[in-house]
Design an enzyme around this catalytic site. Structure first.
Site, PDB file in Angstrom:
ATOM      1  N   ASP A  98       0.838  -1.202   0.000  1.00 22.29           N
ATOM      2  CA  ASP A  98       0.000   0.000   0.000  1.00 22.29           C
ATOM      3  C   ASP A  98       0.872   1.250   0.000  1.00 22.29           C
ATOM      4  OD1 ASP A  98       0.961  -0.460   2.584  1.00 22.29           O
ATOM      5  OD2 ASP A  98      -0.985  -0.286   3.567  1.00 22.29           O
ATOM      6  N   ASP A 101       7.280   3.569   3.223  1.00 16.74           N
ATOM      7  CA  ASP A 101       7.570   4.668   4.146  1.00 16.74           C
ATOM      8  C   ASP A 101       9.060   4.632   4.506  1.00 16.74           C
ATOM      9  OD1 ASP A 101       7.355   6.678   6.056  1.00 16.74           O
ATOM     10  OD2 ASP A 101       6.302   5.461   7.516  1.00 16.74           O
ATOM     11  N   LYS A 129       6.160   7.392   0.123  1.00 11.93           N
ATOM     12  CA  LYS A 129       6.304   8.523   1.053  1.00 11.93           C
ATOM     13  C   LYS A 129       7.781   8.649   1.405  1.00 11.93           C
ATOM     14  CE  LYS A 129       4.547   8.231   5.299  1.00 11.93           C
ATOM     15  NZ  LYS A 129       3.470   8.170   6.324  1.00 11.93           N
TER      16      LYS A 129
HETATM   17  P1  IMP Z   1       7.836   0.913   6.134  1.00 10.61           P
HETATM   18  O1  IMP Z   1       8.445  -0.358   6.612  1.00 10.61           O
HETATM   19  O2  IMP Z   1       8.105   2.059   7.063  1.00 10.61           O
HETATM   20  O3  IMP Z   1       8.123   1.249   4.707  1.00 10.61           O
HETATM   21  O4  IMP Z   1       6.324   0.706   6.381  1.00 10.61           O
HETATM   22  C1  IMP Z   1       5.396   0.394   5.511  1.00 10.61           C
HETATM   23  C2  IMP Z   1       4.125   0.067   6.294  1.00 10.61           C
HETATM   24  O5  IMP Z   1       3.865   1.037   7.332  1.00 10.61           O
HETATM   25  C3  IMP Z   1       2.970   0.154   5.364  1.00 10.61           C
HETATM   26  O6  IMP Z   1       2.713  -1.102   4.781  1.00 10.61           O
HETATM   27  C4  IMP Z   1       1.853   0.600   6.275  1.00 10.61           C
HETATM   28  O7  IMP Z   1       1.252  -0.516   6.886  1.00 10.61           O
HETATM   29  C5  IMP Z   1       2.515   1.422   7.343  1.00 10.61           C
HETATM   30  N1  IMP Z   1       2.423   2.880   7.032  1.00 10.61           N
HETATM   31  C6  IMP Z   1       3.428   3.716   6.744  1.00 10.61           C
HETATM   32  N2  IMP Z   1       2.999   4.967   6.511  1.00 10.61           N
HETATM   33  C7  IMP Z   1       1.657   4.909   6.640  1.00 10.61           C
HETATM   34  C8  IMP Z   1       0.621   5.895   6.491  1.00 10.61           C
HETATM   35  O8  IMP Z   1       0.832   7.074   6.178  1.00 10.61           O
HETATM   36  N3  IMP Z   1      -0.656   5.455   6.706  1.00 10.61           N
HETATM   37  C9  IMP Z   1      -0.956   4.161   7.034  1.00 10.61           C
HETATM   38  N4  IMP Z   1      -0.024   3.220   7.170  1.00 10.61           N
HETATM   39  C10 IMP Z   1       1.282   3.583   6.978  1.00 10.61           C
HETATM   40 MG    MG Z   2       0.911  -2.244   5.347  1.00  7.78          MG
END
Ligand code: IMP
Ligand code: MG
Length: 174
Positions: A98, A101, A129
């Site tokens: 989805d 981040d 993001k």
């Molecule tokens: P990463 O490991 O930080 O890249 O995290 C990715 C996961 O964090 C995504 O699959 C989401 O479940 C959650 N996440 C990160 N940012 C958001 C946001 O803005 N809204 C909702 N979920 C988020």
């Molecule tokens: Mg997720």
């Protein structure tokens, strides 16, 4: 009360999903593709995406990862809660997320899936993001780029709420 500020309406989401599907269909033309959705957030994006793929041999599986840690701290660790049950050895694999981040989840998942011996692994994230990225990772297919903010809707949740919203919003909590 949290405030929901619209950032992407459903018609624009649909347009972006179709554009990604077109690129994937062209890149994987004539090949078998296994799409692996990252639960729970990717369930809506993946279901829209697969219906626009112009490919004859598509398989779908899911896995689920969770992170535990202090939110923004770098000691965050990712755990696998549910693994795939499809045999991906010598297959072309596309992970569907989805939102990208920090990049820690996708980095973990790529490493995990590589151990299954696929022919190739690429990544697709509906939202990219950038502000909190902790690893040098960029998704191969991206729908929409944002710099910052907490987003909800179109599968994205805040404490499991808002996943069902058809549009994407910036959640502002005062
Ligand atoms: P990463 O490991 O930080 O890249 O995290 C990715 C996961 O964090 C995504 O699959 C989401 O479940 C959650 N996440 C990160 N940012 C958001 C946001 O803005 N809204 C909702 N979920 C988020
Ligand atoms: Mg997720």
């Amino acid at each position: 009360m949290p405030e929901l500020v619209p950032i992407l309406k459903r018609d624009e989401i649909a347009r972006k999903v179709k554009a990604i599907a077109k690129a994937i269909s062209s890149d994987y033309k004539g090949r078998q593709l296994v799409l692996i959705g990252v639960l729970k957030g990717a369930f809506i994006f993946l279901s829209d995406l697969v219906r626009h793929l112009d490919l004859e041999d598509v398989k779908i599986d899911f896995l689920r990862a969770a992170s535990y840690g202090e939110g923004t701290c770098s000691s965050e660790t990712i755990h696998l809660i549910k693994d795939i049950d499809t045999d991906i050895r010598d297959k072309d694999v596309l992970i569907v997320e989805d939102i990208l981040d920090t990049g820690l989840t996708l980095t973990f998942l790529i490493k995990h899936l590589k151990a299954h011996g696929p022919k190739s692994i690429r990544t697709c994230a509906f939202i990219d993001k950038s502000e909190r990225r902790k690893v040098g990772l960029s998704a191969d297919y991206v729908g929409h780029k944002v710099k910052e903010g907490f987003l909800v809707g179109y599968g994205l949740d805040f404490a499991e709420a808002y996943r069902n919203l058809p549009d994407i919003y910036h959640l502002k909590i005062d």
